[in-house]
Enzyme design. Structure first.
Site, PDB file in Angstrom:
ATOM      1  N   LEU A  79       0.862  -1.169   0.000  1.00 25.68           N
ATOM      2  CA  LEU A  79       0.000   0.000   0.000  1.00 25.68           C
ATOM      3  C   LEU A  79       0.904   1.226   0.000  1.00 25.68           C
ATOM      4  CD1 LEU A  79      -2.691  -0.937   2.706  1.00 25.68           C
ATOM      5  CD2 LEU A  79      -2.923  -1.073   0.217  1.00 25.68           C
ATOM      6  N   ASP A  80       0.468   2.290  -0.653  1.00 21.03           N
ATOM      7  CA  ASP A  80       1.257   3.518  -0.660  1.00 21.03           C
ATOM      8  C   ASP A  80       1.419   4.046   0.767  1.00 21.03           C
ATOM      9  OD1 ASP A  80       1.430   3.408  -3.407  1.00 21.03           O
ATOM     10  OD2 ASP A  80      -0.281   4.738  -3.738  1.00 21.03           O
ATOM     11  N   LYS A  81       2.424   4.869   0.963  1.00 23.80           N
ATOM     12  CA  LYS A  81       2.769   5.390   2.290  1.00 23.80           C
ATOM     13  C   LYS A  81       1.555   5.965   3.028  1.00 23.80           C
ATOM     14  CE  LYS A  81       5.628   9.134   4.258  1.00 23.80           C
ATOM     15  NZ  LYS A  81       4.640  10.245   4.327  1.00 23.80           N
TER      16      LYS A  81
ATOM     17  N   THR B  14      -1.716   5.509   2.243  1.00 28.47           N
ATOM     18  CA  THR B  14      -2.940   4.719   2.122  1.00 28.47           C
ATOM     19  C   THR B  14      -3.049   3.813   3.338  1.00 28.47           C
ATOM     20  OG1 THR B  14      -2.884   4.735  -0.299  1.00 28.47           O
ATOM     21  CG2 THR B  14      -4.176   3.007   0.741  1.00 28.47           C
TER      22      THR B  14
ATOM     23  N   ARG C  16      -5.214   5.727  -7.808  1.00 29.05           N
ATOM     24  CA  ARG C  16      -4.971   7.171  -7.858  1.00 29.05           C
ATOM     25  C   ARG C  16      -4.880   7.667  -9.299  1.00 29.05           C
ATOM     26  NH1 ARG C  16       0.193   7.628  -4.092  1.00 29.05           N
ATOM     27  NH2 ARG C  16      -0.130   9.875  -4.412  1.00 29.05           N
TER      28      ARG C  16
END
Length: 316
Positions: free
Chosen positions: A137-139, A141, A236
């Site tokens: 997961l992105d930082k 998220t 995104r």
């Protein structure tokens, strides 16, 4: 640090006539097919002492030998950090990731990552590729991630992700009023100018995103998103492509937007939301050992709850 892997197996009569990569996956089930294919291409996996292609067929009695180096997590530092563990057994670890947490060490983030915390929680993770992390997961998220705790689980989870049998459901708050749900099938690749970004490009990686409307507001929409593929920044980029960038997205959000004549509380809430409003709320997969279908859910984080409440008040 790396550890050396030595493997040897013979093709059985029942496997004869199949592709090399398919046979290798049957003979060495503790390793993912992607890793085995990489070893074949690198020449680390030989057949009767010769390098073949993954698609080459083999016969009964052919001998497969692997001499490969497996990256170890021993070069990474175990660090104590809070982990919200939703489920754990000898094969799996399901975590509800907080915001502002980088998943894997990289330039500028060698410590304080989820991987560092995993090594502290379970030191044996150092024996697994990427300490058992099979997706990210992105930082900024939040939400659910599954981590493998054994080589068998690692190979199985990677295979499930490739076969798209892992169900990943997200919720997001996006800019603009979406008229309805749909499916976005646009290939993704590196942005032609900004190397930190991804973009919809020709000849990129296949990317499929499904979305539906949960609630509409005056200038925003609360949506449910389901991933069929799992490309970097996929949700995104795809939502921004539809002109519905995620609220708070510093990379893809574009010009800051406000609904007309909104309250000071609404303005402060939107300006103060400094991360993409994206949360991985549901995860479903087959247990790698028992085959049982399992499912977990994570409640909407407090900052997104506040954002949605403000949007509801604004609409009223």
């Amino acid at each position: 640090m790396t550890s050396h892997i030595s493997l040897k197996a013979e093709v059985t009569e029942e496997l004869s006539g199949n592709r090399l990569d398919q046979i290798a996956a049957k003979l060495f089930p503790e390793y993912s097919r992607a890793r085995l294919q990489s070893w074949i291409r690198e020449g680390a996996l030989l057949v009767n002492g010769k390098q073949l292609r993954p698609r080459d067929t083999l016969e009964d009695g052919d001998c497969l030998i692997v001499e490969a180096e497996l990256e170890s997590a021993e070069t990474w530092v175990a660090q104590e950090m809070p982990l919200t563990i939703v489920y754990e057994d000898e094969h799996l670890l399901v975590i509800n990731k907080a915001t502002d947490v980088v998943v894997h060490p990289a330039a500028g983030h060698q410590q304080g990552t989820l991987l560092n915390g995993l090594l502290y929680h379970c030191p044996s993770q150092k024996e697994l590729p990427r300490a058992g992390i099979v997706h990210r997961l992105d930082k900024d998220t939040t939400g659910l991630m599954v981590v493998a705790k054994s080589l068998i689980a690692h190979a199985n989870l990677v295979d499930q992700l490739q076969r798209r049998s892992v169900s990943r459901e997200y919720e997001a708050v996006v800019q603009g009023v979406a008229t309805g749900g749909g499916t976005i099938e646009k290939e993704l690749g590196r942005h032609p100018v900004n190397r930190k970004k991804r973009a919809v490009v020709e000849m990129g990686q296949e990317a499929v995103t499904h979305y539906r409307v949960i609630e509409r507001f005056r200038g925003h929409t609360h949506v449910q998103v389901n991933l069929e593929t799992g490309r970097t920044h996929q949700i995104r980029v795809h939502m921004a492509y539809l002109n519905h960038a995620l609220v708070g997205d510093q990379l893809y959000g574009g010009r800051f937007q406000l609904p007309s004549a909104c309250s000071k509380e609404m303005v402060d809430c939107l300006r103060g939301f400094k991360r993409q409003a994206l949360h991985a709320r549901k995860l479903e997969l087959d247990h790698p050992e028992s085959g049982e279908r399992m499912s977990w859910q994570a409640s909407t984080p407090a900052d997104m709850v506040e954002l949605i409440e403000q949007l509801q008040k604004d609409g009223a």
